[in-house]
Write a protein that holds these residues in place. Structure first.
Motif, mmCIF file in Angstrom:
data_model
loop_
_atom_site.group_PDB
_atom_site.id
_atom_site.type_symbol
_atom_site.label_atom_id
_atom_site.label_comp_id
_atom_site.label_asym_id
_atom_site.label_seq_id
_atom_site.Cartn_x
_atom_site.Cartn_y
_atom_site.Cartn_z
ATOM 1 N N GLU A 47 0.887 -1.203 -0.244
ATOM 2 C CA GLU A 47 0.155 -0.050 0.065
ATOM 3 C C GLU A 47 0.755 1.252 -0.098
ATOM 4 O O GLU A 47 0.445 2.137 -0.801
ATOM 5 C CB GLU A 47 -0.773 -0.061 1.286
ATOM 6 C CG GLU A 47 -1.886 1.194 1.090
ATOM 7 C CD GLU A 47 -2.991 1.201 2.353
ATOM 8 O OE1 GLU A 47 -3.890 2.049 2.169
ATOM 9 O OE2 GLU A 47 -2.749 0.726 3.364
ATOM 10 N N ALA A 48 2.018 1.075 0.773
ATOM 11 C CA ALA A 48 2.908 2.560 0.568
ATOM 12 C C ALA A 48 3.350 2.603 -0.824
ATOM 13 O O ALA A 48 3.345 3.689 -1.067
ATOM 14 C CB ALA A 48 4.057 2.003 1.622
ATOM 15 N N GLN A 49 3.993 1.722 -1.492
ATOM 16 C CA GLN A 49 4.407 1.736 -2.749
ATOM 17 C C GLN A 49 3.239 2.341 -3.874
ATOM 18 O O GLN A 49 3.750 3.409 -4.561
ATOM 19 C CB GLN A 49 4.748 0.278 -3.121
ATOM 20 C CG GLN A 49 6.384 0.024 -2.564
ATOM 21 C CD GLN A 49 7.389 0.973 -2.750
ATOM 22 O OE1 GLN A 49 7.475 1.633 -3.824
ATOM 23 N NE2 GLN A 49 8.261 1.115 -2.124
ATOM 24 N N THR A 50 2.155 1.756 -3.463
ATOM 25 C CA THR A 50 1.010 2.348 -4.320
ATOM 26 C C THR A 50 0.767 3.814 -3.859
ATOM 27 O O THR A 50 0.717 4.580 -5.067
ATOM 28 C CB THR A 50 -0.334 1.839 -3.986
ATOM 29 O OG1 THR A 50 0.020 0.241 -4.511
ATOM 30 C CG2 THR A 50 -1.282 1.978 -5.228
ATOM 31 N N SER A 51 0.784 4.127 -2.924
ATOM 32 C CA SER A 51 0.469 5.595 -2.833
ATOM 33 C C SER A 51 1.804 6.421 -3.065
ATOM 34 O O SER A 51 1.791 7.574 -3.362
ATOM 35 C CB SER A 51 0.197 5.919 -1.277
ATOM 36 O OG SER A 51 1.195 5.595 -0.390
ATOM 37 N N TYR A 52 3.051 5.819 -2.973
ATOM 38 C CA TYR A 52 4.011 6.781 -3.087
ATOM 39 C C TYR A 52 4.142 7.079 -4.752
ATOM 40 O O TYR A 52 4.670 8.251 -4.931
ATOM 41 C CB TYR A 52 5.234 5.876 -3.050
ATOM 42 C CG TYR A 52 5.903 5.672 -1.778
ATOM 43 C CD1 TYR A 52 5.116 6.056 -0.544
ATOM 44 C CD2 TYR A 52 7.146 5.296 -1.174
ATOM 45 C CE1 TYR A 52 5.375 5.909 0.788
ATOM 46 C CE2 TYR A 52 7.410 4.616 0.019
ATOM 47 C CZ TYR A 52 6.597 5.063 1.191
ATOM 48 O OH TYR A 52 6.880 4.718 2.287
ATOM 49 N N ASN A 53 3.610 6.396 -5.389
ATOM 50 C CA ASN A 53 3.781 6.436 -7.036
ATOM 51 C C ASN A 53 2.451 7.105 -7.576
ATOM 52 O O ASN A 53 2.142 7.012 -8.759
ATOM 53 C CB ASN A 53 3.916 4.955 -7.806
ATOM 54 C CG ASN A 53 5.361 4.420 -7.471
ATOM 55 O OD1 ASN A 53 6.234 5.232 -7.070
ATOM 56 N ND2 ASN A 53 5.247 3.139 -7.141
ATOM 57 N N ASN A 54 1.583 7.423 -6.684
ATOM 58 C CA ASN A 54 0.254 8.132 -7.311
ATOM 59 C C ASN A 54 0.385 9.405 -6.614
ATOM 60 O O ASN A 54 -0.270 9.944 -5.587
ATOM 61 C CB ASN A 54 -0.819 7.429 -6.585
ATOM 62 C CG ASN A 54 -2.290 8.019 -7.096
ATOM 63 O OD1 ASN A 54 -2.205 8.879 -7.915
ATOM 64 N ND2 ASN A 54 -3.252 7.328 -6.906
ATOM 65 N N PRO A 55 0.780 10.816 -7.497
ATOM 66 C CA PRO A 55 0.798 11.933 -7.127
ATOM 67 C C PRO A 55 -0.614 12.642 -7.026
ATOM 68 O O PRO A 55 -0.977 13.617 -6.349
ATOM 69 C CB PRO A 55 1.698 12.634 -8.284
ATOM 70 C CG PRO A 55 1.075 11.639 -9.626
ATOM 71 C CD PRO A 55 1.061 10.320 -9.007
ATOM 72 N N ASP A 56 -1.625 11.791 -7.646
ATOM 73 C CA ASP A 56 -3.179 12.351 -7.437
ATOM 74 C C ASP A 56 -3.570 12.284 -5.942
ATOM 75 O O ASP A 56 -4.637 12.803 -5.831
ATOM 76 C CB ASP A 56 -3.927 11.804 -8.507
ATOM 77 C CG ASP A 56 -3.558 12.141 -10.076
ATOM 78 O OD1 ASP A 56 -3.106 13.224 -9.921
ATOM 79 O OD2 ASP A 56 -3.626 11.475 -10.797
#
Length: 180
Positions: free
Chosen positions: A155-164
């Protein structure tokens, strides 16, 4: 002066040198980077490779560059690549808690409880080093200031890569109030 993660340490040092009015540590480690890297890498490395990686970290901390890289893992090669070693050596000379003790301006320490890179214990170490500092913990915030539901690395990686994705609610307000 504000700094995030390793920039927190840089901010502490720069705040003293630039005569800043206040200092904000955002998800800043509370112990030296050698200890932090050992803690972060330990569960990721097989025991057979751990000793070599830790020895490499100790060598860098002592001021020596590495003649050869300790393992075949690409992530370790990236961490220990020759171009980064002088930076790591210079960084390893500093302990954030020691540096924070000599900051004489107001300090705000911000930490997320769902940060998988820098932990609440780090923020508590910083607070112990400077008891007058203000400590604010955000229950659902990760290392990149995003609200998350779990402490999972996925979940951390997903949020890190989502600037929106938005910032954690209340974070900007907390910083603005402190600065004012």
């Amino acid at each position: 002066m504000a700094g995030h993660s390793e920039g927190s340490l840089i901010g502490m040092i720069a705040a003293r040198q630039t005569h800043a009015d206040a200092c904000i540590s955002l998800a800043g480690p509370g112990d030296d980077i050698t200890s932090k890297l050992k803690t972060q890498l330990k569960p990721q490395l097989p025991e057979t490779d751990r000793e070599a990686v830790f020895k490499a970290l100790d060598s860098l901390k002592a001021g020596y560059t590495l003649g050869s890289l300790p393992t075949a893992y690409p992530a370790i090669h990236q961490l220990f690549r020759p171009s980064v070693q002088p930076y790591l050596i210079s960084w390893m000379k500093y302990d954030p808690a020691v540096q924070l003790k000599i900051v004489t301006i107001p300090v705000l320490i911000i930490q997320g409880r769902r940060d998988v890179q820098v932990l609440v214990q780090d923020a508590e170490l910083l607070k112990t080093a400077l008891p007058d500092a203000q400590l604010v913990l955000f229950d659902a915030m990760n290392h990149c200031f995003k609200p998350v539901k779990t402490n999972s690395m996925q979940e951390a990686q997903t949020s890190y890569n989502n600037p929106d994705e938005p910032l954690t609610p209340g974070l900007a307000t907390t910083i603005a109030r402190f600065v004012k």
